[in-house]
Design a protein around this motif. Structure first.
Motif, mmCIF file in Angstrom:
data_model
loop_
_atom_site.group_PDB
_atom_site.id
_atom_site.type_symbol
_atom_site.label_atom_id
_atom_site.label_comp_id
_atom_site.label_asym_id
_atom_site.label_seq_id
_atom_site.Cartn_x
_atom_site.Cartn_y
_atom_site.Cartn_z
ATOM 1 N N GLU A 81 0.832 -1.199 0.000
ATOM 2 C CA GLU A 81 0.000 0.000 0.000
ATOM 3 C C GLU A 81 0.871 1.256 0.000
ATOM 4 O OE1 GLU A 81 -3.389 1.454 -0.776
ATOM 5 O OE2 GLU A 81 -3.347 -0.674 -0.340
ATOM 6 N N LEU A 84 2.310 1.659 -3.502
ATOM 7 C CA LEU A 84 1.283 2.138 -4.418
ATOM 8 C C LEU A 84 1.020 3.623 -4.202
ATOM 9 C CD1 LEU A 84 -1.226 -0.829 -4.416
ATOM 10 C CD2 LEU A 84 0.171 -0.057 -6.323
ATOM 11 N N GLN A 85 0.953 4.062 -2.961
ATOM 12 C CA GLN A 85 0.737 5.477 -2.668
ATOM 13 C C GLN A 85 1.882 6.325 -3.215
ATOM 14 O OE1 GLN A 85 -1.669 7.335 -1.420
ATOM 15 N NE2 GLN A 85 -3.024 5.603 -1.173
ATOM 16 N N GLU A 87 3.835 5.596 -5.730
ATOM 17 C CA GLU A 87 3.769 5.592 -7.189
ATOM 18 C C GLU A 87 2.654 6.503 -7.693
ATOM 19 O OE1 GLU A 87 5.720 4.182 -9.581
ATOM 20 O OE2 GLU A 87 7.053 3.778 -7.899
ATOM 21 N N ARG A 88 1.539 6.540 -6.989
ATOM 22 C CA ARG A 88 0.421 7.380 -7.411
ATOM 23 C C ARG A 88 0.758 8.864 -7.335
ATOM 24 N NH1 ARG A 88 -3.270 4.041 -3.853
ATOM 25 N NH2 ARG A 88 -3.837 2.321 -5.181
ATOM 26 N N HIS A 89 1.610 9.232 -6.386
ATOM 27 C CA HIS A 89 1.912 10.641 -6.172
ATOM 28 C C HIS A 89 3.236 11.062 -6.797
ATOM 29 C CE1 HIS A 89 -1.236 9.850 -3.271
ATOM 30 N NE2 HIS A 89 -1.511 11.126 -3.351
#
Length: 146
Positions: A81, A84-85, A87-89
């Protein structure tokens, strides 16, 4: 099958028809309610045209996501998680593309003139799109002039 119609909470759901009849009656009642509401909004065509049906579907999806048929929910680990966070930002690298725009000043002026005179701007937007004007250019041409 155990999760979707919620029959897993019964010891023997198919042993007696009362459980199946109750589930069928609930479903029938919900369907009849939807059909009545659609009819109250002018039938299916009226419901779609007014945007009521789409709004109801969106509201329902927000309130009750419902079952996802054939998809197992995956539990992510805490570290996954975090990755992923991150990578998203992460900001994406800027890529310069060699896009050459043709001059479409006449088409953009036609849009401004149509807006100013209060006539239908759709034909002028189509012509501007054919002349390869960007959406941003067309929106700017439609913006109120100060």
């Amino acid at each position: 099958m155990a999760e979707e119609p919620d029959v897993a909470r019964y010891v023997d759901p198919l042993g007696g028809s009362a459980v199946i009849e109750r589930i069928a009656a609930e479903m029938r009642s919900e369907v009849e309610d939807w059909l009545r509401r659609i009819e109250d909004h002018g039938g299916m065509l009226g419901s779609i045209r007014s945007g009521w049906l789409e709004s109801e579907i969106e509201d329902l999806a927000q309130r009750e996501p419902g079952p996802r048929v054939g998809v197992k929910d995956q539990l992510r680990s805490e570290t996954e998680e975090v990755v992923l966070q991150r990578e998203r930002h992460k900001p994406l690298p800027l890529v310069q593309r060699g896009v050459e725009r043709q001059a479409c000043d006449a088409e953009l002026k036609a849009i401004r003139d149509a807006v100013a005179s209060g006539v239908n701007v759709l034909p002028t937007l189509i012509e501007a799109a054919r002349a390869r004007a960007s959406i941003g250019q067309m929106c700017e041409a439609m913006a109120p002039q100060d």
